[in-house]
Motif scaffolding. Structure first.
Motif, PDB file in Angstrom:
ATOM      1  N   PHE A 267       2.921 -41.075 -77.762  1.00  8.98           N
ATOM      2  CA  PHE A 267       2.345 -42.277 -77.184  1.00  8.98           C
ATOM      3  C   PHE A 267       3.198 -43.504 -77.530  1.00  8.98           C
ATOM      4  N   ALA A 268       3.228 -44.428 -76.588  1.00  8.48           N
ATOM      5  CA  ALA A 268       3.889 -45.718 -76.786  1.00  8.48           C
ATOM      6  C   ALA A 268       3.097 -46.751 -75.996  1.00  8.48           C
ATOM      7  N   PRO A 269       3.249 -48.034 -76.293  1.00  5.76           N
ATOM      8  CA  PRO A 269       2.525 -49.041 -75.520  1.00  5.76           C
ATOM      9  C   PRO A 269       3.067 -49.159 -74.098  1.00  5.76           C
ATOM     10  N   TYR A 270       2.239 -49.669 -73.246  1.00  3.36           N
ATOM     11  CA  TYR A 270       2.567 -49.907 -71.831  1.00  3.36           C
ATOM     12  C   TYR A 270       3.649 -50.984 -71.764  1.00  3.36           C
ATOM     13  N   THR A 271       4.840 -50.622 -71.319  1.00  2.00           N
ATOM     14  CA  THR A 271       5.976 -51.545 -71.373  1.00  2.00           C
ATOM     15  C   THR A 271       6.379 -52.110 -70.013  1.00  2.00           C
ATOM     16  N   LEU A 272       5.513 -51.994 -69.047  1.00  2.00           N
ATOM     17  CA  LEU A 272       5.817 -52.580 -67.742  1.00  2.00           C
ATOM     18  C   LEU A 272       5.874 -54.096 -67.877  1.00  2.00           C
ATOM     19  N   ALA A 273       6.936 -54.702 -67.360  1.00  2.00           N
ATOM     20  CA  ALA A 273       7.101 -56.156 -67.438  1.00  2.00           C
ATOM     21  C   ALA A 273       7.613 -56.659 -66.094  1.00  2.00           C
ATOM     22  N   ILE A 274       6.683 -57.118 -65.255  1.00  2.00           N
ATOM     23  CA  ILE A 274       7.043 -57.635 -63.940  1.00  2.00           C
ATOM     24  C   ILE A 274       6.214 -58.873 -63.647  1.00  2.00           C
ATOM     25  N   ASP A 275       6.662 -59.649 -62.671  1.00  2.00           N
ATOM     26  CA  ASP A 275       5.885 -60.816 -62.242  1.00  2.00           C
ATOM     27  C   ASP A 275       4.539 -60.358 -61.682  1.00  2.00           C
ATOM     28  N   GLY A 276       3.491 -61.087 -62.019  1.00  2.00           N
ATOM     29  CA  GLY A 276       2.164 -60.762 -61.502  1.00  2.00           C
ATOM     30  C   GLY A 276       1.405 -59.754 -62.335  1.00  2.00           C
ATOM     31  N   LEU A 277       1.954 -59.346 -63.497  1.00  2.00           N
ATOM     32  CA  LEU A 277       1.294 -58.323 -64.308  1.00  2.00           C
ATOM     33  C   LEU A 277      -0.077 -58.790 -64.794  1.00  2.00           C
ATOM     34  N   GLU A 278      -0.187 -60.056 -65.176  1.00  2.00           N
ATOM     35  CA  GLU A 278      -1.473 -60.573 -65.650  1.00  2.00           C
ATOM     36  C   GLU A 278      -2.538 -60.483 -64.572  1.00  2.00           C
ATOM     37  N   GLN A 279      -2.171 -60.804 -63.343  1.00  2.00           N
ATOM     38  CA  GLN A 279      -3.119 -60.706 -62.228  1.00  2.00           C
ATOM     39  C   GLN A 279      -3.506 -59.253 -61.957  1.00  2.00           C
ATOM     40  N   MET A 280      -2.572 -58.335 -62.173  1.00  3.30           N
ATOM     41  CA  MET A 280      -2.860 -56.912 -61.975  1.00  3.30           C
ATOM     42  C   MET A 280      -3.893 -56.425 -62.987  1.00  3.30           C
ATOM     43  N   PHE A 281      -3.783 -56.901 -64.227  1.00  9.26           N
ATOM     44  CA  PHE A 281      -4.783 -56.558 -65.235  1.00  9.26           C
ATOM     45  C   PHE A 281      -6.142 -57.138 -64.858  1.00  9.26           C
ATOM     46  N   GLU A 282      -6.150 -58.350 -64.338  1.00  5.59           N
ATOM     47  CA  GLU A 282      -7.408 -58.989 -63.953  1.00  5.59           C
ATOM     48  C   GLU A 282      -8.080 -58.229 -62.818  1.00  5.59           C
ATOM     49  N   LYS A 283      -7.298 -57.797 -61.832  1.00  5.92           N
ATOM     50  CA  LYS A 283      -7.871 -57.038 -60.719  1.00  5.92           C
ATOM     51  C   LYS A 283      -8.490 -55.722 -61.191  1.00  5.92           C
ATOM     52  N   ALA A 284      -7.876 -55.127 -62.195  1.00 10.47           N
ATOM     53  CA  ALA A 284      -8.400 -53.864 -62.738  1.00 10.47           C
ATOM     54  C   ALA A 284      -9.517 -54.091 -63.747  1.00 10.47           C
ATOM     55  N   LYS A 285      -9.832 -55.379 -64.011  1.00 12.67           N
ATOM     56  CA  LYS A 285     -10.839 -55.739 -65.025  1.00 12.67           C
ATOM     57  C   LYS A 285     -10.515 -55.079 -66.364  1.00 12.67           C
ATOM     58  N   LEU A 286      -9.236 -55.118 -66.708  1.00 15.23           N
ATOM     59  CA  LEU A 286      -8.727 -54.501 -67.918  1.00 15.23           C
ATOM     60  C   LEU A 286      -8.269 -55.595 -68.873  1.00 15.23           C
ATOM     61  N   ASP A 287      -8.778 -55.574 -70.103  1.00 14.91           N
ATOM     62  CA  ASP A 287      -8.451 -56.588 -71.107  1.00 14.91           C
ATOM     63  C   ASP A 287      -7.025 -56.356 -71.609  1.00 14.91           C
ATOM     64  N   GLN A 288      -6.149 -57.286 -71.307  1.00 14.02           N
ATOM     65  CA  GLN A 288      -4.745 -57.122 -71.664  1.00 14.02           C
ATOM     66  C   GLN A 288      -4.510 -57.235 -73.171  1.00 14.02           C
ATOM     67  N   SER A 289      -5.468 -57.811 -73.896  1.00 14.51           N
ATOM     68  CA  SER A 289      -5.295 -58.024 -75.335  1.00 14.51           C
ATOM     69  C   SER A 289      -5.771 -56.830 -76.169  1.00 14.51           C
ATOM     70  N   ILE A 290      -6.401 -55.842 -75.545  1.00  9.50           N
ATOM     71  CA  ILE A 290      -6.918 -54.682 -76.274  1.00  9.50           C
ATOM     72  C   ILE A 290      -6.184 -53.430 -75.821  1.00  9.50           C
ATOM     73  N   ASN A 291      -5.486 -52.790 -76.760  1.00  7.30           N
ATOM     74  CA  ASN A 291      -4.756 -51.570 -76.429  1.00  7.30           C
ATOM     75  C   ASN A 291      -4.860 -50.582 -77.594  1.00  7.30           C
ATOM     76  N   HIS A 292      -5.516 -49.449 -77.345  1.00  4.26           N
ATOM     77  CA  HIS A 292      -5.716 -48.431 -78.375  1.00  4.26           C
ATOM     78  C   HIS A 292      -4.815 -47.220 -78.137  1.00  4.26           C
TER      79      HIS A 292
END
Length: 346
Positions: A267-292
């Motif tokens: 396992f490794a953290p999600y390393t995708l880094a593109i423009d609009g990533l924050e909005q993509m997390f919001e659309k998925a209703k996924l908390d970007q600050s919490i990663n287990h």
């Protein structure tokens, strides 16, 4: 596929129809038992609701796993109907928990556009008299307008040495729809499901070998089964992987990832880094600050020591430059990319 072809297929596999009918019946029994448990939550003490919800969620996940294992003999119509019923169970549980424990966080977020009412699903309790014939194309899109006009299932299966982009898989009118993906029997493939427009509801994965999956954050769950030497770049509320070996999972997940009957999972953290990533997390209703991603639970390892079946990929080995814009999709090009990523040492 013609009706004659279907008849020939049934003659070669006479037990398939009977197995599908038996599975449908047992599925409905388990589904009704789960729905009854959800209904009974309102009669339980507040202090026990959280643990009861976790238990029910595990039952739903087990039912979903059985469904994926049964896809080898279930007609496409049955697969779609039962997939929707699993979604309905998750929705009912999420809604009931939010009512009984409004301040608690729950790993599955409400997906109103994909929800199915109790009334609509209760009519599917018998085996359909005539299943739809399977499509001949390996890429199938199911617009379930009679069930939910804003939900689609796209199936990709039986492919080798190919590159697939979400833009080629999803119709141009799907921007406001929730799209689920079912990926099975892929070998030496690259599947790019990264999109700032399409909202992915869930991904079901089965029998992949030496394949790279890259995805936008997903609004619900990712369930993987029977994979070998693959790399996933995914984000979701819940991640489960079964019967797999030699996997590298770049993961963002708000609950503990679950492995079962697996070996050599990294396992490794999600390393995708593109423009609009924050909005993509919001659309998925996924908390970007919490990663287990680093708190995996091995359901087949009951000892107190950490399971030897999974480990964390060292930071110096993390992949950060992902092939999101492949212009040369020849088999030679795909092989070079996979050799660099999937067969990366470590």
């Amino acid at each position: 596929m013609s009706a004659a072809d279907d008849d020939i297929k049934e003659q070669k596999h006479p037990d398939t129809k009977e197995a599908a009918a038996k599975f449908w019946h047992s599925f409905q029994q388990e589904r009704e038992a789960i729905r009854q448990s959800i209904s009974d939550l309102c009669t339980q003490s507040r202090s026990s609701v959280s643990s009861l919800c976790d238990k029910i969620l595990e039952q739903i996940n087990d039912l979903e796993k059985k469904l994926i294992e049964a896809t080898i003999y279930l007609p496409p119509y049955d697969q779609r109907q039962l997939t929707l019923q699993v979604k309905s169970l998750n929705e009912e549980l999420s809604n009931q928990r939010s009512i009984l424990m409004p301040k608690s966080k729950f790993s599955f977020k409400s997906r109103k556009t994909a929800a199915i009412s109790t009334k609509s699903t209760s009519t599917t309790g018998t085996v359909p008299s005539q299943a739809q014939p399977p499509e001949t194309s390996s890429v199938k899109e199911s617009a379930l307008s009679t069930m939910s006009p804003n939900f689609k299932i796209i199936t990709l299966h039986d492919e080798q040495g190919k590159y697939f982009d979400i833009k080629s898989l999803v119709a141009s009118d799907a921007d406001n729809k929730i799209v689920d993906f079912q990926l099975s029997n892929l070998t030496d493939c690259i599947v790019n499901l990264v999109s700032t427009d399409t909202v992915i509801g869930a991904i079901h994965i089965k029998n992949l070998k030496n394949t790279l999956i890259m995805s936008s954050p997903v609004g619900s769950s990712i369930l993987s089964h029977g994979c070998e030497r693959c790399v996933f770049l995914v984000g979701c509320h819940q991640f489960r992987i079964h019967d797999s070996i030699k996997m590298k999972i770049y993961l963002h997940v708000t609950s503990h990832p679950i492995i079962e009957d697996c070996r050599e999972i990294q396992f490794a953290p999600y390393t995708l880094a593109i423009d609009g990533l924050e909005q993509m997390f919001e659309k998925a209703k996924l908390d970007q600050s919490i990663n287990h991603y680093d708190k995996a639970e091995d359901f087949k390892w009951l000892k107190q020591q950490v399971s030897p079946n999974w480990s964390l990929l060292q930071e110096q080995e993390w992949k950060k430059d992902w092939p999101l814009n492949i212009k040369d999709s020849s088999q030679e090009s795909i092989k070079r990319i996979l050799d660099d990523i999937v067969k990366l040492k470590g």
